[in-house]
Write an enzyme that holds these catalytic residues in place. Sequence first.
Site, PDB file in Angstrom:
ATOM      1  N   ARG A   9     -10.544   8.587  54.267  1.00 46.97           N
ATOM      2  CA  ARG A   9      -9.392   7.931  54.897  1.00 46.97           C
ATOM      3  C   ARG A   9      -8.394   7.616  53.792  1.00 46.97           C
ATOM      4  O   ARG A   9      -8.546   6.646  53.063  1.00 46.97           O
ATOM      5  CB  ARG A   9      -9.878   6.649  55.577  1.00 46.97           C
TER       6      ARG A   9
ATOM      7  N   HIS B 242      -6.880   1.349  56.967  1.00 51.05           N
ATOM      8  CA  HIS B 242      -7.658   1.426  58.213  1.00 51.05           C
ATOM      9  C   HIS B 242      -6.713   1.429  59.416  1.00 51.05           C
ATOM     10  O   HIS B 242      -6.803   2.272  60.304  1.00 51.05           O
ATOM     11  CB  HIS B 242      -8.632   0.253  58.299  1.00 51.05           C
TER      12      HIS B 242
ATOM     13  N   TYR C  93      -9.932  -4.057  48.715  1.00 50.30           N
ATOM     14  CA  TYR C  93     -11.357  -3.713  48.617  1.00 50.30           C
ATOM     15  C   TYR C  93     -11.665  -2.355  47.980  1.00 50.30           C
ATOM     16  O   TYR C  93     -12.816  -1.992  47.832  1.00 50.30           O
ATOM     17  CB  TYR C  93     -12.021  -3.775  50.009  1.00 50.30           C
TER      18      TYR C  93
END
Length: 381
Positions: free
Chosen positions: A277, A281, A290
Amino acid sequence: MSTISSPIGHQLPEEAIGILSADGFFDPTDAAQAFVDDASAIGHERVAEMYRLMAHTRRIDQEGVNLQRQGQLVLWTPSIGQEAAQAGVVTALEDRDWIFPTYREHVMARGRGIPDENVFDFFRGAVHGGWDPNAYNMQPYTVVLAAQVLHATGYAWGMAQKQRGWTDARRKEEGRVSIACFGDGASTEGDVHEAMVFAASFDAPVVFFIQNNYWAISTPFEVQSKVPLFKRAQGYGFDGFAVDGNDPIATAAVMDRAVDHARRGKGPVLVEAHTYRMGAHTTADDPTKYRTKEEEQAHAQADPMVRTEAYLRRRFDYSDAFFTEVEAEADELAASLRDKIVDAPDTVSLREKFDLVYADGHSLVEAQAAEFDRWMEGEDA
Ligand SMILES: Cc1ncc(C[n+]2csc(CCOP(=O)(O)OP(=O)(O)O)c2C)c(N)n1
Ligand SMILES: [Mg+2]
């Protein structure tokens, strides 16, 4: 084939089927030897179709992020980086087959001919579901993780009943399969276990298609599973394959075979497509919280668009003319989509949504609707 190794150790499993090197050469992995003939048979028309679909969707995907930032969409789920995996799936299907998507299958939706503005309607909250599933044999996007895996299995079970006793020839002409799309995070939901047991027991013609993009929002894959996901299939009693999901040729070759297996009544198949990805998100997420820039840069080297372009140029002599044309088409699609979306009127009022939950109404929903009315009156006052 070059492998992608990131600072937190994302690496394709050694069993992964890969056909193209990161720079677009035909360079099959050991595990791909059994698929080399299938991959070689994928002609330039299909590769160009996949490239066009991937390029158009990437442009529309960027427009999704832009329009959300400009307040025209509630949310957007970027698909950047996952285009090859999805193109391999949608080009392996017959129109009569069914796709049961999550919320990120924008390449599949375009491949099915769903108008971009209908996909965007879903993210505007303007229309219940966005499109008519029966018109495209693609269910609405599903946000409740893994719910669609059960739906896909139930549909396939129905098909297994209907197609019982059919000859191979009839199955080839009329047989239907379903594709259950889900992510690495969703793979840990109990619903997936139930679906897989059930599909195996009743030889349901469903292909479980996992896009392992290494993240479930901020939870890394390492926390989801101690083993590669494709290995789970063995425990359920059907075949599982790992494929380089940033390689459209490998994904298409594996999906062709998985779909054929299910269509011939041989039961389910699991395909784990390793991808990444590249975006956030959703537009509500900030991945810098993160994951590292180094990780993102390492994965950017396996960008499926760059790889597919290199392959088309090298193996089939595609020239600048083709790529310029695709880019111009993409710009035109994006401009026309903006015209349709910017300040488009709502097609369903907030109040109407309460009436769409149950066919015959429900006392709890009615109570919530009454509360909503009181709140709206207060707002107006
Ligand atoms: C049943 C359920 N639990 C939790 C959530 C919240 N949630 C939304 S997306 C997501 C992560 C999903 O990750 P993955 O399955 O890997 O798919 P990806 O978003 O990476 O494509 C979570 C936990 C949800 N939508 N549904
Ligand atoms: Mg994921």
